[in-house]
Design a protein around this motif. Structure first.
Motif, PDB file in Angstrom:
ATOM      1  N   HIS A 188      -2.156  -1.923   8.220  1.00  0.00           N
ATOM      2  CA  HIS A 188      -3.098  -1.013   7.564  1.00  0.00           C
ATOM      3  C   HIS A 188      -2.675   0.442   7.765  1.00  0.00           C
ATOM      4  CE1 HIS A 188      -6.755  -3.987   7.322  1.00  0.00           C
ATOM      5  NE2 HIS A 188      -5.765  -4.287   6.487  1.00  0.00           N
ATOM      6  N   GLU A 189      -2.180   0.753   8.942  1.00  0.00           N
ATOM      7  CA  GLU A 189      -1.736   2.120   9.220  1.00  0.00           C
ATOM      8  C   GLU A 189      -0.573   2.504   8.311  1.00  0.00           C
ATOM      9  OE1 GLU A 189      -0.584   4.910  13.090  1.00  0.00           O
ATOM     10  OE2 GLU A 189      -0.305   2.729  13.203  1.00  0.00           O
ATOM     11  N   ASP A 190       0.362   1.578   8.120  1.00  0.00           N
ATOM     12  CA  ASP A 190       1.503   1.860   7.257  1.00  0.00           C
ATOM     13  C   ASP A 190       1.085   1.972   5.794  1.00  0.00           C
ATOM     14  OD1 ASP A 190       3.437   2.076   9.182  1.00  0.00           O
ATOM     15  OD2 ASP A 190       4.009  -0.038   9.115  1.00  0.00           O
ATOM     16  N   VAL A 191       0.110   1.161   5.370  1.00  0.00           N
ATOM     17  CA  VAL A 191      -0.385   1.273   3.994  1.00  0.00           C
ATOM     18  C   VAL A 191      -0.970   2.662   3.764  1.00  0.00           C
ATOM     19  CG1 VAL A 191      -2.133   0.481   2.360  1.00  0.00           C
ATOM     20  CG2 VAL A 191      -0.796  -1.190   3.656  1.00  0.00           C
ATOM     21  N   ALA A 192      -1.798   3.129   4.699  1.00  0.00           N
ATOM     22  CA  ALA A 192      -2.381   4.458   4.561  1.00  0.00           C
ATOM     23  C   ALA A 192      -1.317   5.533   4.533  1.00  0.00           C
ATOM     24  CB  ALA A 192      -3.369   4.714   5.699  1.00  0.00           C
ATOM     25  N   THR A 193      -0.269   5.338   5.317  1.00  0.00           N
ATOM     26  CA  THR A 193       0.814   6.323   5.365  1.00  0.00           C
ATOM     27  C   THR A 193       1.595   6.360   4.066  1.00  0.00           C
ATOM     28  OG1 THR A 193       1.052   6.126   7.754  1.00  0.00           O
ATOM     29  CG2 THR A 193       2.936   6.997   6.554  1.00  0.00           C
ATOM     30  N   VAL A 194       1.958   5.206   3.534  1.00  0.00           N
ATOM     31  CA  VAL A 194       2.769   5.191   2.324  1.00  0.00           C
ATOM     32  C   VAL A 194       1.985   5.730   1.133  1.00  0.00           C
ATOM     33  CG1 VAL A 194       2.297   2.843   1.454  1.00  0.00           C
ATOM     34  CG2 VAL A 194       4.565   3.856   1.146  1.00  0.00           C
ATOM     35  N   VAL A 195       0.679   5.519   1.121  1.00  0.00           N
ATOM     36  CA  VAL A 195      -0.146   6.118   0.067  1.00  0.00           C
ATOM     37  C   VAL A 195      -0.204   7.632   0.261  1.00  0.00           C
ATOM     38  CG1 VAL A 195      -2.465   6.278  -0.903  1.00  0.00           C
ATOM     39  CG2 VAL A 195      -1.501   4.040  -0.306  1.00  0.00           C
ATOM     40  N   GLY A 196      -0.362   8.064   1.520  1.00  0.00           N
ATOM     41  CA  GLY A 196      -0.421   9.484   1.809  1.00  0.00           C
ATOM     42  C   GLY A 196       0.862  10.227   1.517  1.00  0.00           C
ATOM     43  N   MET A 197       1.978   9.508   1.433  1.00  0.00           N
ATOM     44  CA  MET A 197       3.267  10.123   1.132  1.00  0.00           C
ATOM     45  C   MET A 197       3.458  10.391  -0.359  1.00  0.00           C
ATOM     46  SD  MET A 197       5.569   7.811   3.758  1.00  0.00           S
ATOM     47  CE  MET A 197       7.162   8.205   3.027  1.00  0.00           C
ATOM     48  N   GLU A 237       0.861  16.925  10.405  1.00  0.00           N
ATOM     49  CA  GLU A 237       0.385  15.536  10.442  1.00  0.00           C
ATOM     50  C   GLU A 237       1.123  14.674   9.412  1.00  0.00           C
ATOM     51  OE1 GLU A 237      -2.230  18.258  12.316  1.00  0.00           O
ATOM     52  OE2 GLU A 237      -1.552  18.251  10.223  1.00  0.00           O
ATOM     53  N   MET A 238       1.363  15.229   8.227  1.00  0.00           N
ATOM     54  CA  MET A 238       2.075  14.480   7.191  1.00  0.00           C
ATOM     55  C   MET A 238       3.496  14.173   7.621  1.00  0.00           C
ATOM     56  SD  MET A 238       0.675  16.557   3.859  1.00  0.00           S
ATOM     57  CE  MET A 238       1.690  15.667   2.660  1.00  0.00           C
TER      58      MET A 238
END
Length: 295
Positions: A248-257, A72-73
């Protein structure tokens, strides 16, 4: 155990340039690797699989749970990267290699290179180069193996040793990834170059307060220099930055990275992100460091 004198290769085919495959070394004993009926083997009889996606599985020993990016990551990283948000980093890496090594930079190795995105940007800009992505995640290696026709991928843990011959790489890339200075020095040619990208103090600054993100270590450049000092001499550094308009989806992704993902639960992160305007402007800010091997 497969025998090293096997001459017919009937398993999955390794997807990488022959010049790169010829540089692979057995992670168990350091001998060169060549195809056998299972995948790859060395003269001492150690065998390693080639996955159907074309990457070589060169991890040795048990890998601790949670090591490397999950499926998923990797999917999240790939989507974010393919949106072009961090293309400026790959382009800066290519420009730095061209300045340091000319247009060819024949063999480029990206350690902790994930999906192969940055290596792909470099290979696109340097048509005389070939490359290899090394990453501990099989999910990343699956993507990296098919990312570029002049690139390949292996699963490997840099802390246990890179599966490459000594003095084999003209350039090593290290972008937001752990660093093993001794191994980087071993695989780099004496005239090679190491390029390291780390987050700057203001990286993603607009997200820290509303999302409760970790602060970037203000001594990061200093700590980087200390970690490499015995093996590498600094040549220079430059700051790179870009304003990104993120969903919002990209914000969550960049934080998750990043490392903050380990300190914020997924549900809590989604709730905090939902409170932001959309799109939300965020600054990507990094430092690109150039090093040369010490004698």
């Amino acid at each position: 155990m497969a025998q090293a004198n096997t001459t017919h290769h009937t398993g999955p085919r390794l997807r990488m340039p022959g010049t790169v495959a010829a540089l692979l070394a057995c992670p168990a004993c350091g001998e060169g690797l060549r195809p056998d009926e299972r995948g790859l083997a060395c003269a001492a009889g150690h065998s390693f699989n080639v996955a159907r996606e074309g990457y070589a599985s060169l991890l040795t020993g048990a890998t601790p749970p949670g090591t490397g990016d999950s499926k998923e990551m990797v999917a999240d990283r790939l989507r974010f990267q393919q949106a072009g948000h961090y293309d400026f980093v790959g382009d800066a890496l290519a420009d730095a290699l061209r300045r340091e090594l000319g247009d060819d930079a024949p063999v480029v190795v990206d350690v902790g290179g994930g999906t192969g995105h940055y290596l792909t940007r470099v290979l696109d800009a340097l048509p005389g180069a070939v490359g290899l992505t090394a990453d501990v995640s099989k999910w990343a290696a699956r993507r990296a193996a098919r990312a570029h026709g002049r690139g390949g991928a292996v699963t490997a843990d840099a802390w246990r040793g890179l599966p490459l011959r000594g003095d084999s790489a003209h350039a090593v890339l290290n972008v937001f990834a752990p660093r093993n200075a001794a191994e980087f020095h071993r695989v780099l040619r004496p005239d090679g170059v190491l390029l390291v990208v780390v987050p700057a103090a203001d990286h993603l600054a607009e997200l820290r307060a509303p999302l409760g993100l970790l602060e970037v270590d203000p001594r990061k450049d200093e700590r980087l220099a200390e970690s490499l000092h015995g093996h590498f001499a600094p040549v220079g550094a430059q700051g790179l930055g870009l304003a990104m308009a993120l969903s919002h989806e990209d914000v969550a992704t960049v934080v998750g990275m990043g490392p903050s993902a380990r300190h914020i639960g997924a549900g809590e992160l989604r709730a905090r992100v939902a409170g932001l305007p959309e799109p939300f402007t965020v600054t990507a800010s990094v430092r690109l460091h150039v090093y040369r091997p010490r004698a």
